[in-house]
Design a protein around this motif. Structure first.
Motif, PDB file in Angstrom:
ATOM      1  N   LEU A  28      -1.722   8.668  -7.144  1.00  0.00           N
ATOM      2  CA  LEU A  28      -2.175   9.714  -6.226  1.00  0.00           C
ATOM      3  C   LEU A  28      -2.282   9.179  -4.809  1.00  0.00           C
ATOM      4  O   LEU A  28      -1.999   9.896  -3.833  1.00  0.00           O
ATOM      5  N   LEU A  78     -13.263   5.577  -3.458  1.00  0.00           N
ATOM      6  CA  LEU A  78     -14.492   5.955  -4.160  1.00  0.00           C
ATOM      7  C   LEU A  78     -14.209   6.164  -5.653  1.00  0.00           C
ATOM      8  O   LEU A  78     -14.952   5.683  -6.516  1.00  0.00           O
ATOM      9  N   PHE A  79     -13.085   6.853  -5.928  1.00  0.00           N
ATOM     10  CA  PHE A  79     -12.696   7.036  -7.331  1.00  0.00           C
ATOM     11  C   PHE A  79     -12.532   5.697  -8.021  1.00  0.00           C
ATOM     12  O   PHE A  79     -13.031   5.488  -9.141  1.00  0.00           O
ATOM     13  N   ILE A  96     -15.792   4.110  -8.812  1.00  0.00           N
ATOM     14  CA  ILE A  96     -16.498   4.758  -9.916  1.00  0.00           C
ATOM     15  C   ILE A  96     -15.874   4.356 -11.247  1.00  0.00           C
ATOM     16  O   ILE A  96     -16.574   4.015 -12.215  1.00  0.00           O
ATOM     17  N   PHE A 104      -0.617  10.684  -1.461  1.00  0.00           N
ATOM     18  CA  PHE A 104      -1.339  10.985  -0.220  1.00  0.00           C
ATOM     19  C   PHE A 104      -0.692  10.294   0.973  1.00  0.00           C
ATOM     20  O   PHE A 104      -0.651  10.864   2.069  1.00  0.00           O
ATOM     21  N   PHE A 140      -6.002  11.088   9.450  1.00  0.00           N
ATOM     22  CA  PHE A 140      -7.186  11.353   8.619  1.00  0.00           C
ATOM     23  C   PHE A 140      -6.830  11.369   7.139  1.00  0.00           C
ATOM     24  O   PHE A 140      -7.638  10.980   6.299  1.00  0.00           O
ATOM     25  N   GLU A 141      -5.590  11.843   6.840  1.00  0.00           N
ATOM     26  CA  GLU A 141      -5.161  11.856   5.450  1.00  0.00           C
ATOM     27  C   GLU A 141      -5.215  10.440   4.890  1.00  0.00           C
ATOM     28  O   GLU A 141      -5.700  10.218   3.780  1.00  0.00           O
ATOM     29  N   VAL A 199      -5.005   7.129 -10.276  1.00  0.00           N
ATOM     30  CA  VAL A 199      -5.525   7.057  -8.911  1.00  0.00           C
ATOM     31  C   VAL A 199      -4.502   6.382  -8.002  1.00  0.00           C
ATOM     32  O   VAL A 199      -4.256   6.843  -6.874  1.00  0.00           O
ATOM     33  N   ILE A 230      -9.207   9.245   5.204  1.00  0.00           N
ATOM     34  CA  ILE A 230     -10.197   9.904   4.354  1.00  0.00           C
ATOM     35  C   ILE A 230      -9.706  10.017   2.914  1.00  0.00           C
ATOM     36  O   ILE A 230     -10.358   9.538   1.983  1.00  0.00           O
ATOM     37  N   TYR A 231      -8.514  10.623   2.743  1.00  0.00           N
ATOM     38  CA  TYR A 231      -8.067  10.835   1.362  1.00  0.00           C
ATOM     39  C   TYR A 231      -7.710   9.525   0.695  1.00  0.00           C
ATOM     40  O   TYR A 231      -8.349   9.108  -0.282  1.00  0.00           O
ATOM     41  N   ILE A 279     -11.731   8.556  -0.179  1.00  0.00           N
ATOM     42  CA  ILE A 279     -11.962   9.286  -1.423  1.00  0.00           C
ATOM     43  C   ILE A 279     -11.373   8.548  -2.611  1.00  0.00           C
ATOM     44  O   ILE A 279     -12.027   8.349  -3.648  1.00  0.00           O
ATOM     45  N   MET A 280     -10.132   8.120  -2.477  1.00  0.00           N
ATOM     46  CA  MET A 280      -9.500   7.442  -3.604  1.00  0.00           C
ATOM     47  C   MET A 280     -10.187   6.124  -3.906  1.00  0.00           C
ATOM     48  O   MET A 280     -10.349   5.739  -5.075  1.00  0.00           O
TER      49      MET A 280
END
Lengths: 180, 630, 101
Positions: free
Chosen positions: A35, A69-70, A73, A39, A57-58, A32, A61-62, A66-67
C-alpha cells in the motif's frame, strides 16, 4: 498519446496493481508495504496532475505517518498472519462484495463516460504550494480550524482509549465472564 | 375613598398571605392577633367607607386585570349603599367570629391554617361584595367556594369530613356553570361584564334574553345559596368547625347568591317569568327546609336546614321586587344565625362534641346561663317573635309578597306563612329540648367543660343586634323611620313601593303565625310535657324518615344521577376504554413488536453486514442515476 | 495534454471499489482500516482530477482536508483496534458482534 499520458497510465497501472496486491495479502506487513507503494505512485500522480502540495502531503501523511502507524501497531501486537477466513468459505465471502463492486463499476463507468466534456484531454497546469496554501487559508480558514479541532479530538480519543484500555478491558472481560 | 377600599380588600388578603407564608413560625397569640386585627381593621375601613360615601354610587378603579379583544376585566369596585352595607356586615360578623374562633380553636394545633383560610375567605367575600366586573366577582365567587371546601374538610384526617367538603365543592360547581353561561350571555348581548355597564344598558335587553339571564343567575344563586334543587351540600357542610358554619354557611357565603341577584336586580326585573321562578324556588325551599329542620336531631343540622329555609325567604323577597326586604332579612339573618351557630358551638364544645339535642337538657342552661340567654335571643329572632329582628325582616318580605298581588304570589305568601309557623315550631323545639327538662337519652358524659369567658361574651353585640336589628327598618306603622329603605333608595330597583294590603294586618298575621308555632312547640316539647312524650319520634316511621333525610333528596340524587353516572363510567371503562381504545393500542403494539422481531434478524452484529448494506446503497444510487440519465 | 477526466475518474472509481470490497470481504480489522484508507485515497485522486479539469484550487484544498480527516480517523481507529485486541485477543471483526439484535 502524449508522454504525460503515458506516464499517467503507467502510474495508474502501478497504483491498481499495488493496491490489489495489498488488499489480498495474508501477511499484514506485506499488505502495508504494498500500500505504501501505491501511495507513492499516487503522490506522483498528484504531481502529474498539477498538485505538488497534495503530492508532498501524500508522501508525508499517508505513506509516512499513517502507514508507519500501521506498521507500528502490527509490530506492537505481533500479529503476523492476517488470515481471516476459511479457505472453503472464500468464495462465499468474496462473491457478494465482488459482484456488487463489479455491478457498481459497470454503472459508474457509464455514468463517468457519458458527459461529452469528459472526453477532452486535460491541459497541463500547476498550483504552486504557496498559491494553494494562501488559497486554503484565505477561503477555507474555518475548515482548517475544524480539521485541527478534529485532529485534537482524535488525539484525545486515542489517548483515552490507549490509556484506559487496561482497566476498561479487564472490567469488560469480567463483566463478560459474569454474563456468560 | 380609593385608599379606603383598597385597604378594605388588602387587609384580609395581607393577613392570609402572612399566615400562609409565616404562619408556622409565628407563635399562637401572634397568629390570632394578626388575623383578628386584619379583620377588625377591615371593619373600620368598611365603616369609614360607608360614612364617606353615604348614599352615593361610585365606580372606583383599583387595578386593570386583563383585556383581550373587546373583552376587558378590571378589578374595579362598584360602591353603592348595598355593597357598602354588605361590606360592613361581612366584616363585622367576621370580626366577631374571628375573636370567637380564638376561643373555639384553642385546643387545635392547625390554628395558622385555620386563620389563614378564614382571612382568605373574608377577602374573597369582600371581592364578591364590592366587585364591579362579573369576572372579578367570579374570582371571589370561586374563592369563597374554595375556602368553604378547605374549611369544611378542615379536620382532614376524618374521611367523612373531607367527603363533605368535596360534596359541597362539587355541588356548588354545578351552580357556577350557570354563572359562567350567564357571563357569556351578558358579554354576547351587552358587550360588557361590568355591573355598572350592565345596569346602565339594561333596557337594551329583550324580555326573552332577560328571562334567560334571570334563570341562569337563579341557577348560579341556587348553587351558592343551597336552594332547591342544589341544597343537599349544606347540611353535610356542618362537618366543619362551628365558627366556620357560622361565618360561611350562615352569615355570608350562602347569602352570596341572594346578593348576586340583588346586584343584578334590574335584569331580573325585566322578566316576570324569571321573578316568578325565583319566588317559586324561594317559597318551596323555605317550606321544604323548615319541614326538614323539624326532623333533625343534630343541633347544627337543624340550624343548617333553617339557614336554607331563611335564605329561601330572601329569594322570595327579591321575587316580590322587594330588594330592601331581602337585604333587611339578609342582615338580620346574618346576625341571629351566626349567633345561633356560635351558641350551638359553645354548647357542643362544653358537652364534649355532643350534637344530639336529645342528650342535652336543662343542665346546659344551668351550667352556662349566658350561652342560653344568647341562644335564646337568636331563637327569638329566628322564630320571628316580636319585636326581635326576624319578625320585622320576615314580615317585610311576607308583606311585599302578598301585596305583589296575583294568585301565584298569594300562594307563595301562604307557603311562606306556613314556613313561618314551622320555623317557630322547630326553633322552640330546639330550645325546649336542648335547654329544658331532662335529656330523653342519657348523655355520654354528664361533665360540662368550662369555656373561656371572652368566647361567650364577644357574642353580646350579635345578641343585641338579633334583638334590635329590626330597628334598621322599622315599618311605618310601628312609627319607624325605615332607615334601610332610605339608605338603599339609590340602588337600582330598590325604590319599590308596596300598597294594596294593610301592612298592619300582615304584621298582626305574622305575629299570629309565630304564636301558633310557639304554642305547638310548647304543647309538643315544652318543659311541662311529660318527658316520655318529648323524645324523638320513632325513627322508623315513614314521615320521620322523610323529614330527617330532607325528603330523601340525597338518595334521590344518588339514584337518578350518581348510579347512572357510575354505570356509565363502568361501561366506558370496560367496553370503550379497555375494549376499544386499549385494544387498538395493544394490537398496534403487538404489530410493531412482530415487525421488530422480523427486522431484528437484519442486525447481525457483524460489521461486514453493515458495510455490505453501504455498498448496496452505493450500487442503488448508481443504478438510479443511470436510469435517470438514460 | 495529459488524459481525459473520465480516465482519472475511472481510476478513482476502481480504487474506491477495491477498497470497499476489501473492507467488506476481509475480516481482519487491520485490513478493513486499510480498505478505508484506499477509499479515501481514491476520493483524493478524483478531487485532484476535477481540480485540474475546472482549473479551481478547491479540489486540491479538499484533498488536504481529506488527509486531515484520514489522520484523525486512523488515530482513533487504531486506538480502538488496540483496545479490541487487548480485550478479546483477536482482530477478527466477527468476534465483535455484541450489537446483534
Amino acid at each position: 498519446m502524449t508522454l504525460y499520458g503515458a506516464i499517467f497510465y503507467l502510474l495508474a497501472a502501478i497504483i491498481l496493481a499495488a493496491t490489489a496486491l495489498a488488499l489480498t495479502r495474508r501477511a499484514l506487513m506485506h499488505a502495508v508495504v504494498y500500500l505504501v507503494n501505491a501511495f507513492f505512485a499516487t503522490a506522483m500522480l498528484f504531481y502529474l496532475l498539477g498538485a505538488p502540495l497534495p503530492a508532498a502531503f501524500e508522501v508525508i501523511i499517508y505513506a509516512g505517518a499513517i502507514m508507519v502507524l500501521f506498521l507500528f501497531i502490527i509490530m506492537l501486537m505481533g500479529v503476523k498472519d492476517g488470515r481471516d477466513m476459511d479457505a472453503k468459505k472464500a468464495l462465499a465471502v468474496w462473491l457478494p462484495p465482488v459482484f456488487l463492486g463489479a455491478a457498481t463499476l459497470a454503472a459508474g463507468w457509464v455514468l463517468i463516460t457519458a458527459p461529452a466534456g469528459a472526453k477532452e484531454a486535460l491541459p497541463m497546469a500547476r498550483a504552486t504550494p504557496a498559491e494553494l496554501g494562501r488559497f486554503v487559508f484565505d477561503r477555507y480558514w474555518l475548515g482548517v480550524e475544524a480539521v485541527s479541532f478534529l485532529l485534537f479530538a482524535g488525539l484525545a480519543g486515542a489517548l483515552f482509549l490507549g490509556k484506559s484500555g487496561d482497566e476498561a478491558g479487564k472490567t469488560a472481560k469480567d463483566g463478560q465472564g459474569g454474563a456468560a | 375613598m380609593q385608599a379606603n377600599l383598597s385597604l378594605l380588600l388588602a387587609l384580609p388578603l395581607f393577613g392570609a398571605l402572612v399566615l400562609a407564608l409565616l404562619g408556622r413560625r409565628l407563635s399562637r397569640p401572634m397568629v390570632e392577633r394578626l388575623a383578628c386585627a386584619a379583620i377588625i381593621a377591615a371593619f373600620i375601613a368598611a365603616l369609614t367607607a360607608l360614612a364617606g360615601a353615604w348614599g352615593e354610587t361610585r365606580l372606583v378603579p383599583l387595578f386593570p386585570w386583563f383585556s383581550a379583544g373587546g373583552f376587558s376585566a378590571s378589578m374595579d369596585v362598584l360602591y353603592d349603599p348595598l355593597s357598602g352595607i354588605m361590606a360592613v356586615m361581612v366584616t363585622f360578623v367576621s370580626a366577631i367570629i374571628h375573636i370567637h374562633s380564638v376561643g373555639y380553636m384553642r385546643g387545635d394545633e392547625s390554628y395558622a391554617r385555620y386563620f389563614c383560610y378564614l382571612n382568605l375567605f373574608v377577602f374573597f367575600m369582600l371581592v364578591i361584595t364590592l366587585a364591579d366586573n362579573l369576572a372579578f366577582l367570579f374570582l371571589g365567587w370561586e374563592g369563597v367556594g374554595f375556602c368553604s371546601y378547605a374549611l369544611i374538610g378542615f379536620w382532614f384526617a376524618d374521611a367523612e369530613r373531607t367527603l363533605a367538603g368535596r360534596k359541597a365543592f362539587v355541588m356548588t360547581r354545578i351552580g357556577d356553570v350557570g354563572f359562567l353561561i350567564a357571563m357569556a350571555l351578558f358579554f354576547a348581548t351587552l358587550g360588557t361584564l361590568s355591573l355598572s355597564g350592565i345596569i346602565a344598558s339594561v333596557s337594551a335587553l329583550s324580555v326573552g334574553t332577560a328571562t334567560a339571564l334571570g334563570l341562569l343567575l337563579l341557577w348560579a344563586a341556587v348553587g351558592k345559596s343551597a336552594q332547591l334543587p342544589l341544597l343537599v351540600w349544606l347540611p353535610d357542610a356542618m362537618a366543619g368547625p362551628t365558627p366556620v358554619s357560622a361565618l360561611i354557611h350562615a352569615a355570608t357565603m350562602v347569602t352570596a347568591g341572594v346578593y348576586l341577584l340583588m346586584r343584578l336586580f334590574p335584569v331580573l326585573a325585566l322578566s316576570q317569568a324569571a321573578l316568578a321562578a325565583v319566588g317559586a324556588v324561594g317559597a318551596v325551599t323555605a317550606l321544604f327546609a323548615s319541614f326538614s329542620a323539624l326532623g333533625q336531631r343534630d343541633i347544627k343540622r337543624i340550624l343548617a336546614w333553617s339557614t336554607i329555609s331563611q335564605v329561601g325567604y330572601m329569594f322570595l323577597g327579591i321575587a316580590a321586587g322587594d330588594l330592601c326586604g331581602g337585604m333587611f332579612h339578609l342582615l338580620a339573618h346574618a346576625f341571629f344565625k351566626s349567633l345561633l351557630f356560635m351558641g350551638a358551638g359553645c354548647v357542643i364544645q362544653a358537652l364534649h362534641e355532643e350534637h344530639d339535642i336529645f342528650r342535652m337538657g336543662s343542665r346546659v342552661r344551668t351550667a352556662m346561663p349566658p350561652v342560653f340567654l344568647l341562644f335564646f335571643l337568636g331563637a327569638l329572632a329566628l322564630a320571628a317573635v316580636p319585636p326581635a329582628s326576624g319578625y320585622f325582616s320576615k314580615g317585610r318580605i311576607l308583606y311585599a309578597t302578598l301585596s305583589h298581588g296575583g294568585g301565584l304570589f298569594t300562594l307563595y305568601w301562604a307557603m311562606g306563612s306556613l314556613a313561618a309557623i314551622l320555623t317557630a315550631l322547630y326553633t322552640f323545639r330546639l330550645v325546649f329540648v336542648a335547654f329544658f327538662g331532662d335529656p330523653a337519652f342519657p348523655p355520654k358524659t354528664w361533665d360540662i367543660e368550662p369555656l373561656p369567658r371572652f368566647m361567650i361574651h364577644v357574642l353580646w353585640p350579635l345578641g343585641a343586634l338579633a334583638l334590635l336589628a329590626g330597628g334598621l327598618n322599622l315599618p311605618g306603622n310601628f312609627s319607624g323611620a325605615e332607615w334601610l329603605s332610605h339608605a338603599l333608595r339609590t340602588v337600582p330597583g330598590a325604590d319599590a313601593e308596596f300598597h294594596g294590603v294593610s301592612e298592619l294586618a300582615v304584621s298582626l298575621a305574622d305575629a299570629g303565625f309565630c304564636a301558633v308555632g310557639l304554642f305547638l312547640a310548647w304543647m309538643l316539647y315544652g318543659p311541662r310535657t311529660a318527658p316520655g312524650r318529648r323524645g324523638p319520634a320513632d325513627p322508623e316511621r315513614f314521615a320521620h324518615r322523610m323529614l330527617r333525610s330532607g325528603f330523601g333528596l340525597d338518595a334521590l340524587y344518588r339514584k337518578t344521577v350518581l348510579t347512572p353516572f357510575l354505570a356509565l363510567s363502568g361501561f366506558m371503562r370496560r367496553v370503550v376504554d379497555e375494549g376499544a381504545v386499549d385494544a387498538a393500542f395493544m394490537s398496534q403494539g403487538v404489530l410493531w413488536a412482530r415487525t421488530s422481531m422480523a427486522a431484528r434478524r437484519l442486525a447481525t452484529g457483524r460489521t461486514s453486514t453493515y458495510l455490505l448494506t453501504f455498498l448496496l446503497g452505493l450500487a442503488a444510487i448508481c443504478a438510479v442515476l443511470l436510469a435517470k440519465g438514460a | 495534454m495529459i488524459v481525459p477526466l473520465e480516465h482519472i475518474l475511472l481510476l478513482a472509481f476502481i480504487l474506491f471499489l477495491m477498497g470497499a470490497v476489501c473492507a467488506l470481504a476481509r475480516r481482519n480489522l487491520v485490513m478493513i482500516l486499510l480498505g478505508l484508507e484506499v477509499m479515501l485515497n481514491a476520493a483524493g485522486i478524483a478531487f485532484v482530477g476535477a481540480s485540474l479539469r475546472w482549473m479551481e484550487m478547491d479540489g486540491q484544498a479538499f484533498v488536504l482536508f481529506i488527509m486531515g480527516v484520514a489522520a484523525a480517523e486512523i488515530a482513533v481507529g487504531l486506538a480502538l483496534l488496540v483496545y479490541c485486541w487487548r480485550r478479546s485477543g483477536s482482530l477478527d471483526v466477527n468476534v465483535f458482534s455484541r450489537l446483534k439484535g
